[in-house]
Design an enzyme around this catalytic site. Sequence first.
Site, short mmCIF file in Angstrom:
data_model
loop_
_atom_site.label_atom_id
_atom_site.label_comp_id
_atom_site.label_asym_id
_atom_site.label_seq_id
_atom_site.Cartn_x
_atom_site.Cartn_y
_atom_site.Cartn_z
N ASP A 11 0.88 -1.17 0.00
CA ASP A 11 0.00 0.00 0.00
C ASP A 11 0.91 1.21 0.00
O ASP A 11 1.65 1.44 0.97
CB ASP A 11 -0.88 -0.04 1.26
CG ASP A 11 -1.80 1.17 1.37
OD1 ASP A 11 -1.62 2.13 0.60
OD2 ASP A 11 -2.69 1.15 2.23
N ASP A 51 -6.80 -0.64 -1.47
CA ASP A 51 -5.73 0.36 -1.55
C ASP A 51 -4.35 -0.26 -1.81
O ASP A 51 -3.33 0.43 -1.71
CB ASP A 51 -5.69 1.21 -0.26
CG ASP A 51 -5.56 0.37 0.99
OD1 ASP A 51 -5.23 -0.83 0.89
OD2 ASP A 51 -5.80 0.92 2.09
N ASN A 103 16.30 -7.99 -0.04
CA ASN A 103 15.07 -8.78 -0.09
C ASN A 103 13.99 -7.95 0.60
O ASN A 103 14.22 -7.41 1.68
CB ASN A 103 15.31 -10.09 0.68
CG ASN A 103 14.19 -11.08 0.47
OD1 ASN A 103 13.02 -10.77 0.65
ND2 ASN A 103 14.55 -12.29 0.08
N LYS A 131 -8.11 -4.95 3.72
CA LYS A 131 -8.77 -4.73 5.01
C LYS A 131 -8.87 -6.02 5.81
O LYS A 131 -9.88 -6.31 6.46
CB LYS A 131 -10.18 -4.11 4.82
CG LYS A 131 -10.17 -2.84 4.00
CD LYS A 131 -9.43 -1.69 4.66
CE LYS A 131 -9.42 -0.47 3.78
NZ LYS A 131 -8.24 -0.44 2.87
N TYR A 230 1.69 -0.96 15.51
CA TYR A 230 0.77 -1.20 14.42
C TYR A 230 0.94 -0.18 13.30
O TYR A 230 0.93 1.01 13.54
CB TYR A 230 -0.68 -1.21 14.92
CG TYR A 230 -1.41 -2.33 14.27
CD1 TYR A 230 -2.02 -3.32 15.00
CD2 TYR A 230 -1.44 -2.43 12.89
CE1 TYR A 230 -2.65 -4.38 14.40
CE2 TYR A 230 -2.06 -3.48 12.26
CZ TYR A 230 -2.67 -4.45 13.02
OH TYR A 230 -3.29 -5.49 12.40
N LYS A 233 -3.05 -2.94 8.49
CA LYS A 233 -3.32 -4.37 8.37
C LYS A 233 -2.47 -4.94 7.25
O LYS A 233 -2.09 -4.25 6.32
CB LYS A 233 -4.80 -4.60 8.04
CG LYS A 233 -5.66 -4.78 9.29
CD LYS A 233 -5.57 -6.20 9.83
CE LYS A 233 -6.17 -6.34 11.22
NZ LYS A 233 -5.30 -5.94 12.32
N GLN A 243 -5.90 -27.43 -10.88
CA GLN A 243 -6.22 -28.51 -11.85
C GLN A 243 -5.16 -29.62 -11.82
O GLN A 243 -4.10 -29.47 -11.27
CB GLN A 243 -6.37 -27.95 -13.27
CG GLN A 243 -7.39 -26.83 -13.42
CD GLN A 243 -8.83 -27.24 -13.28
OE1 GLN A 243 -9.65 -26.49 -12.80
NE2 GLN A 243 -9.16 -28.44 -13.69
C1 F6R Z 1 -5.90 -1.57 5.24
C2 F6R Z 1 -6.35 -0.32 5.83
C3 F6R Z 1 -6.67 -0.19 7.25
C4 F6R Z 1 -5.97 1.04 7.81
C5 F6R Z 1 -6.59 1.49 9.10
C6 F6R Z 1 -5.83 2.63 9.75
O1 F6R Z 1 -5.73 -1.40 3.91
O2 F6R Z 1 -6.44 0.63 5.11
O3 F6R Z 1 -6.36 -1.31 8.01
O4 F6R Z 1 -4.62 0.78 7.98
O5 F6R Z 1 -7.91 1.82 8.83
O6 F6R Z 1 -6.07 3.79 9.10
P1 F6R Z 1 -5.41 5.19 9.51
O7 F6R Z 1 -3.96 5.06 9.19
O8 F6R Z 1 -6.11 6.13 8.60
O9 F6R Z 1 -5.70 5.42 10.95
MG MG Z 2 -4.91 -2.31 2.18
MG MG Z 3 -4.75 0.73 3.90
#
Ligand code: F6R
Ligand code: MG
Ligand code: MG
Length: 366
Positions: A11, A51, A103, A131, A230, A233, A243
Site C-alpha cells: 500500500d 488500496d 530482499n 482490510k 501497528y 493491516k 487442476q
Molecule cells: C488496510 C487499511 C486499514 C488502515 C486502518 C488505519 O488497507 O487501510 O487497516 O490501515 O484503517 O487507518 P489510519 O492510518 O487512517 O488510521
Molecule cells: Mg490495504
Molecule cells: Mg490501507
Amino acid sequence: MKITLSVLKADIGSIGGHITPSKKVLERVEDYISTEGSGALLDYHVAHTGDDIAFLLSHKLGKDSEKIHQLAWDAFKEGTQVAEEQGLYGAGQDLLKDAFSGNVKGMGPAVAEIEFEERPSEPFLFFMADKTEPGAYNLPLYLAFTDPMNTPGLILSPSLGKGFKFRILDVEHTEADKIIELEAPEDLYDIAALLRDNGRFVVDSIYSVNSGEQTVACSTTRLNKIAGKYVGKDDPVALVRVQKNFPATGEVLAPYKIGHFVAGFMRGSHHGPLMPISQEDTISYFDGPPIVSALAFSVSDGKLTEPVDVFDNPFWDDIRKKVSRKAQDIREQGFSGPAMLGYEELEYGGITKRMKKLEDEFVIED
Ligand code: F6R
Ligand code: MG
Ligand code: MG
C-alpha cells in the site's frame, strides 16, 4: 520450462482515505516495471485490490531474487513519489525502510512466490485481499485442500487423494521463520487446531503429497510485528496452481461463498465478513467490508494470458448480498464483544493508554 511466479504487494497511498490507488500511481509503477524489468522478466501483470498494489512477475531467477525484489521495491518507491505529489493518503506507508537491502521481506511489502517446472497446461489463481490479515486464507485453503465436502477431487482423483502437505507459520515468532509441516488427511485435526487461530498461525505454502509439487504460496508478513507497533493491516496475497494434481479452480474458489469473519475492517480493528469482489469493486461500508479478489491466468514459457476476473459472475452477487447482511449484523453491536478485536490486534494504541489510566482509578473495596 522452470519459472518463478513472484507477487510483491504494498500500500503506497490511496485516494479518499484507504480506498484505491490513483490511475497516475498505477501508470507510473507499471511503466517502471515494464521498462526497468524488461531484461529480467518473462512477463508481468500489475493489479490492485482496495488500496493495495501488487506486481505479478514471471521470471527465471528463482524465489528471493535480489534483482526481482529490488525491481518491485524501486517501482513502489517511484509510485510513492506520485502518491506524495497527489496528496494521497498513506503515501509510502508500507515501505518501512529507507534503503533496500537485498530482499523486501521484513521491509514492509508482502511477498508470495512459487518456483516450478511448467506443466503442459499451467493454470493458476492470484488472490489479493484488503482490510484483512494473512490468516484470512486459512479457512478457504483448509477447505479446498482437505475437505471432500468442498473438494470432490479429494475422493475422485487418485493423485489428490494422496493428500497435501501444509507448511504453517507461527507469526508470533519474529526472529526467524518458525514453521511446522503437517499432512492432510493424517494430521487433519492438528492442522485445524492451528488454523483456527488466524492471527497467529498462517498457511505459508501447500504441496501435493503425490508429486511433491508446490501448489500454494501465501504472504505471511505481519507488519506490526516487524515495526514493533501497528502500521496497517497486512492485506495478504496468494498464488494457487490449480487442476490436474491440484484442486480445480472452482474447488479453490468455492469456500469464499462462506463470507467468513476475519480481522480487519474499520481501522483494522474489527471483525467483518470477507466479501469476494470483482476487480472493479471498491472499499466503502465501514472502510470495508474486508474484500478478496481473484484473477485466473494460464502461463506458458513464462508468458501470462490476460487475467479472468473470477468473482465477476452473477453467482457471487448473491454471496455479496449475504456478506453485506453479515457485515450489518456484526456492526449492529458496534464495539461490543467479538465485533471489535482483542487488545493485541487493535490497530491503535490509544485504548491501551485509556485502560492504563482507568486501571489507576480502580479501587479495591473491602
Ligand atoms: C488496510 C487499511 C486499514 C488502515 C486502518 C488505519 O488497507 O487501510 O487497516 O490501515 O484503517 O487507518 P489510519 O492510518 O487512517 O488510521
Ligand atoms: Mg490495504
Ligand atoms: Mg490501507
